[in-house]
Design an enzyme around this catalytic site. Structure first.
Site, PDB file in Angstrom:
ATOM      1  N   LYS A  98       2.485   5.451  -0.311  1.00 53.71           N
ATOM      2  CA  LYS A  98       2.064   4.996   0.968  1.00 53.71           C
ATOM      3  C   LYS A  98       1.678   6.080   1.787  1.00 53.71           C
ATOM      4  O   LYS A  98       0.549   6.029   2.479  1.00 53.71           O
ATOM      5  CB  LYS A  98       2.860   3.906   1.624  1.00 53.71           C
ATOM      6  CG  LYS A  98       2.922   2.616   1.151  1.00 53.71           C
ATOM      7  CD  LYS A  98       3.825   1.771   1.952  1.00 53.71           C
ATOM      8  CE  LYS A  98       4.300   0.443   1.236  1.00 53.71           C
ATOM      9  NZ  LYS A  98       5.245  -0.216   1.942  1.00 53.71           N
ATOM     10  N   LYS A 133      -2.391  -5.819 -11.848  1.00 50.23           N
ATOM     11  CA  LYS A 133      -1.641  -7.008 -11.257  1.00 50.23           C
ATOM     12  C   LYS A 133      -2.757  -7.466 -10.034  1.00 50.23           C
ATOM     13  O   LYS A 133      -3.358  -6.678  -9.431  1.00 50.23           O
ATOM     14  CB  LYS A 133      -0.402  -6.541 -10.302  1.00 50.23           C
ATOM     15  CG  LYS A 133       0.863  -6.860 -11.241  1.00 50.23           C
ATOM     16  CD  LYS A 133       2.034  -6.541 -10.581  1.00 50.23           C
ATOM     17  CE  LYS A 133       2.445  -7.019  -9.385  1.00 50.23           C
ATOM     18  NZ  LYS A 133       3.789  -6.814  -8.884  1.00 50.23           N
ATOM     19  N   LYS A 135      -3.968  -7.706  -3.064  1.00 59.48           N
ATOM     20  CA  LYS A 135      -5.191  -7.681  -2.029  1.00 59.48           C
ATOM     21  C   LYS A 135      -5.356  -6.257  -1.730  1.00 59.48           C
ATOM     22  O   LYS A 135      -6.415  -5.835  -1.356  1.00 59.48           O
ATOM     23  CB  LYS A 135      -4.816  -8.433  -0.958  1.00 59.48           C
ATOM     24  CG  LYS A 135      -3.347  -8.019  -0.149  1.00 59.48           C
ATOM     25  CD  LYS A 135      -3.019  -8.791   0.893  1.00 59.48           C
ATOM     26  CE  LYS A 135      -1.785  -8.603   1.277  1.00 59.48           C
ATOM     27  NZ  LYS A 135      -0.778  -9.923   0.892  1.00 59.48           N
TER      28      LYS A 135
END
Ligand code: TRP
Length: 336
Positions: free
Chosen positions: A121, A202, A205
């Site tokens: 992140k 996977k 979003k």
């Protein structure tokens, strides 16, 4: 005097958290949330919308507020029943941020530096908040506040669960039995739902793959279109084999999960990709339509959702306040 944790014979307590980051997709639903719904029956289930965790990355205030309310409505539409589980927003129970401080003082800089979620992140963001770094301490607080036995989350949360267990054990060995050391359970029944356009990864979003992702609130014609266009392969054989036939296996997995059937078994009923796609689209629509209808009803009455969240927060706080008090007392904070 240290306060010892009392162990009562009880149902196992399950805790899980979900970030209010906009819409849910079919992967969230079939991979995790169906299990959440099932856990309500077998366990004492506590589910938290982790709005404080959302603040670790930049958020638009109005969006965050709306996303939190809508996520609560979606979770209820999917089948979480506030009478059978405890469903609440993290920021409504201030014990979370208070225990998080004690957790921050129990975990080391080195341990937090090794978290891969932080590295991922922080690589993608230009403002790296201190909260993003201490995120696992807040997550540990979430879990430990409820004397949680089981945490059913995906493999991507393994490190966060390990660090939670380490924090609990360290605190217990420094200050006496205070926390239950939770177990990580990787949900067995959860389906693996991949991106329809890139079936090797996977459904997510964050990948920005509009045609590869089916939203829980997606209209039927759009669901049908996306599944029709899903990537398959050219050997023409309907067989469940993720390693060699990711696209076809993904469709089998979705159809299997939506109908409660083993994907290998599903494969036996089809000879042609076209038929498999039609059946998968039908099943996805049949699964999602009632959820969409319930969501619309709940959305029409936001004050009722807020009331239910408040009731959930009060239930959560009854347990959380006791655990926080125990932890504060045991580590030497003077009672007020
Ligand atoms: N970190 C989790 C995720 O990204 C969300 C989360 C926060 C959570 N607190 C939790 C999950 C406690 C399980 C238990 O999915």
């Amino acid at each position: 005097m240290p306060i010892h944790r009392v162990t009562l014979a009880k149902m196992a307590r399950v805790f899980s958290g979900i970030q209010p980051s906009g819409d849910l997709h079919l992967g969230n639903l079939l991979g995790a949330l169906m299990n959440w719904v099932n856990h309500q029956e077998e366990h004492e289930a506590v589910y938290c919308i982790v709005d404080l965790h959302a603040l670790t990355l930049p958020q638009d205030p109005e969006e965050l507020r709306t996303n939190t309310l809508e996520l609560a409505q979606l979770l209820m539409a999917v089948g979480l029943n506030p009478e059978r589980c405890t469903l609440f927003a993290q920021s409504h129970v201030p014990e979370h941020s208070q225990l998080a401080w004690l957790m921050e003082c129990t975990v080391s800089y080195g341990e937090l530096s090794r978290m891969t979620a932080f590295k991922d992140k922080s690589d993608r963001s230009d403002f790296i908040s201190a909260g993003l770094f201490t995120y696992p301490a807040l997550q540990a607080a979430d879990i430990l506040l409820y004397d949680t036995d089981l945490v059913p989350v995906g493999d991507d949360q393994r490190q966060h669960l390990e660090i939670t267990r380490d924090i609990a054990e360290r605190f217990n060995s420094r200050f006496g039995e205070t926390f239950v050391v939770p177990q990580h359970v990787i949900p067995a029944a959860g389906a693996r739902v991949m991106d329809l356009q890139h079936p090797e990864r996977k459904m997510s979003k964050s990948q920005d793959s509009v045609n590869g992702t089916i939203n829980v609130l997606e209209p039927p014609d759009s669901i049908r279109k996306k599944i029709k266009r899903a990537v398959t392969d050219s050997d023409g054989e309907v067989r469940f084999d993720f390693a060699k036939k990711a696209g076809v296996s993904n469709l089998l997995s979705i159809l299997g999960a939506a109908t409660g059937t083993d994907p290998n078994k599903v494969a036996e009923s089809f000879d042609r990709y076209g038929d498999l796609k039609t059946a998968t689209a039908d099943a996805a629509i049949e699964l999602l339509l009632p959820i969409q209808q319930r969501f619309a009803e709940l959305q029409a009455d936001p004050s009722e959702t807020r009331r239910l969240l408040k009731v959930g927060a009060e239930k959560a706080q009854e347990v959380a306040s006791q655990t926080l008090n125990r932890a504060k007392q045991n580590c030497g904070l003077l009672e007020a």
